[in-house]
Design a protein around this motif. Structure first.
Motif, short mmCIF file in Angstrom:
data_model
loop_
_atom_site.label_atom_id
_atom_site.label_comp_id
_atom_site.label_asym_id
_atom_site.label_seq_id
_atom_site.Cartn_x
_atom_site.Cartn_y
_atom_site.Cartn_z
N GLN A 185 -6.61 19.60 -3.91
CA GLN A 185 -5.74 20.78 -3.99
C GLN A 185 -5.45 21.32 -2.59
O GLN A 185 -4.31 21.67 -2.26
CB GLN A 185 -6.39 21.85 -4.86
N ASN A 186 -6.49 21.37 -1.74
CA ASN A 186 -6.30 21.85 -0.38
C ASN A 186 -5.36 20.96 0.42
O ASN A 186 -4.57 21.43 1.25
CB ASN A 186 -7.64 21.96 0.34
N GLU A 191 -0.33 20.51 3.17
CA GLU A 191 0.95 19.83 3.37
C GLU A 191 2.11 20.80 3.17
O GLU A 191 3.12 20.73 3.90
CB GLU A 191 1.08 18.65 2.40
N THR A 192 1.96 21.71 2.22
CA THR A 192 2.98 22.74 2.00
C THR A 192 3.10 23.65 3.22
O THR A 192 4.20 23.94 3.70
CB THR A 192 2.65 23.57 0.75
N ALA A 193 1.94 24.10 3.72
CA ALA A 193 1.94 24.97 4.91
C ALA A 193 2.51 24.24 6.11
O ALA A 193 3.26 24.83 6.92
CB ALA A 193 0.52 25.45 5.20
N ASP A 194 2.20 22.95 6.26
CA ASP A 194 2.72 22.16 7.38
C ASP A 194 4.24 22.05 7.30
O ASP A 194 4.94 22.09 8.33
CB ASP A 194 2.11 20.76 7.39
N SER A 195 4.77 21.90 6.09
CA SER A 195 6.22 21.79 5.90
C SER A 195 6.91 23.09 6.31
O SER A 195 7.97 23.07 6.95
CB SER A 195 6.56 21.45 4.45
N ILE A 385 -1.22 30.91 0.84
CA ILE A 385 -1.61 29.49 0.86
C ILE A 385 -2.96 29.33 1.53
O ILE A 385 -3.87 28.68 1.00
CB ILE A 385 -0.54 28.65 1.59
N PHE A 386 -3.11 29.92 2.71
CA PHE A 386 -4.35 29.77 3.46
C PHE A 386 -5.52 30.50 2.80
O PHE A 386 -6.67 30.07 2.91
CB PHE A 386 -4.17 30.23 4.91
N GLU A 387 -5.25 31.61 2.12
CA GLU A 387 -6.32 32.30 1.41
C GLU A 387 -6.83 31.47 0.25
O GLU A 387 -8.04 31.47 -0.04
CB GLU A 387 -5.83 33.67 0.93
N LYS A 388 -5.94 30.73 -0.43
CA LYS A 388 -6.37 29.84 -1.50
C LYS A 388 -7.20 28.68 -0.93
O LYS A 388 -8.22 28.28 -1.51
CB LYS A 388 -5.15 29.30 -2.26
#
Length: 418
Positions: A185-186, A191-195, A385-388
């Protein structure tokens, strides 16, 4: 389960367990056949993550030699510092009856049919007693020491019945399964945060003050000679040190070290990290450089990387550094700039035997700097995102601690399963 013990040459063990030599009940480097010159899956040492059961990746290469293995084998790193850093993995990524190969620095372990369960062999191989004995047995020149295969002929262990082995492995596997699910999941979240980072700070199609994408709202660009590319008008090229304060670690006196949790947890290097999980092995009563909670900490010598946020105060040894954002809104920008640059920084790191990053390598890392209004908008965009990710990492830390607490107790018979 009510338990009765008997005295043996290795101490008290449950009455229905036996004492066995490691090599008697486990196959060491079992025979696996491959044809030289043909292509197979290859597992390199870099494909295995510290203190992680799952193999992370592989390549397809021509077989010229090396260790050979199949599903349900355990890959046990025999060379320093890989063994000390916890590189041991369980093979489960191959097709049925497929054989792969890997580094010559792997010892392959396999359960014997009707005697030992394959997953139990993996957990036995990462147990504290086996790790201590194999590390102590290492021979060779400094920096290239290896575990001799013969050590397994002298290690005696308590052996539970096969059915109990399977139950022990099932309990420990359930914890590792959850850890692996969180890691997957991380991976998707990162990958979402990188995009998003790429869209904002590489393609420069960020959201402007009106909430519109920069180029869709007629965003202006200007050529930057330092980078040799166009960047948004009003932006500048700066350094990571412009957004953060750097603390390089300094090892405290050796006599202050302890494993009794006295003082402050000490981070000396990769051996104190499990990827992005912090796993200190020692504490110090005479701390030198202390980072604060939420500082960005990472390894800077030997194994470079393992970038994560501190969950509490740590003493930083010589192999670790910390970055403190000058403003909260810089937190994730600093992390992502460092994350995407760490590979190139590692290649340029100085040191003939042990590579390391200098203070200037880190603080002088070039980055594009927007105004605080854009940084604030970006911070709000990726914060959830980063908190998850952080929540998953925290859960993984608890699961990992629980597994490591249970493992030696289950292996010794101190805790029994119905």
């Amino acid at each position: 389960m009510e338990n009765e013990f008997k005295d043996t040459e290795i101490g008290k063990i449950p009455v229905d367990w036996e004492v066995a030599t490691f090599s008697e009940i486990i196959d060491i480097n079992p025979k696996r056949t491959l044809k030289k010159g043909e292509k197979y899956k290859k597992i390199a040492m870099t494909d295995i993550k510290e203190y992680t059961r799952k193999i992370q990746s592989y390549s397809d290469e021509e077989y010229k030699g090396g260790s050979r293995f199949t599903n349900e084998d355990t890959l046990f790193a025999r060379i320093t510092p890989c063994l000390e850093n916890g590189k041991t993995a369980f093979v489960d990524i191959l097709n049925e009856n497929e054989i792969a190969f890997g580094s010559t620095e792997f010892i392959v372990l396999c359960g014997k049919k009707g005697i030992t369960d394959s997953k139990y062999v993996y957990y036995l191989s990462i147990s504290p007693e086996i790790r201590k004995k194999t590390i102590k047995s290492m021979i060779g020149t400094s920096g290239r020491q290896r575990v001799p295969n013969e050590i397994f002929e002298s290690i005696e262990i308590p052996l539970p019945p096969l059915e109990e082995q399977q139950k022990i492995a099932q309990i420990l596997s359930a914890l590792d399964d959850k850890i692996e699910n969180n890691n997957l999941q991380n991976k998707i979240l990162e990958e979402t945060a990188d995009s998003i980072f790429k869209e904002w700070f590489v393609n420069f199609n960020f959201l402007d003050e009106n909430g519109l994408q920069y180029f869709e709202n007629g965003g202006e660009m200007e050529f930057n000679e330092e980078l040799g590319i166009e960047i948004p008008k009003g932006w500048k090229v700066g350094k990571l040190g412009d957004l953060s304060n750097l603390m390089m670690g300094l090892s405290p006196k050796g006599e202050s070290y302890n494993e009794n949790k006295e003082g402050i947890p000490l981070l000396n290097g990769a051996a104190d990290f499990n990827g992005k999980l912090i796993n200190p092995t020692k504490y110090t009563t005479q701390p030198t450089r202390i980072c604060q909670k939420n500082d960005l900490i990472f390894c800077i010598r030997g194994t470079i990387g393992n970038i994560t946020f501190a969950d509490l105060k740590y003493c930083l040894g010589r192999g670790v550094a910390a970055l403190t954002p000058k403003k909260e809104i810089y937190k994730y920008i600093i992390y992502q700039n460092l994350e995407k640059s760490i590979e190139n920084m590692t290649k340029q790191a100085a040191g003939s035997v042990i590579k390391g990053l200098s203070k200037n390598d880190i603080s002088d890392l070039k980055i594009t700097i927007a105004n605080d209004e854009i940084f604030l908008k970006y911070h709000k965009t990726v914060k959830e995102i980063f908190e998850k990710i952080s929540k998953n990492n925290s859960e993984n830390q608890n699961l990992s601690n629980l597994r490591d607490l249970l493992l030696p107790k289950l292996m010794s018979g101190e805790i029994r399963l119905k």
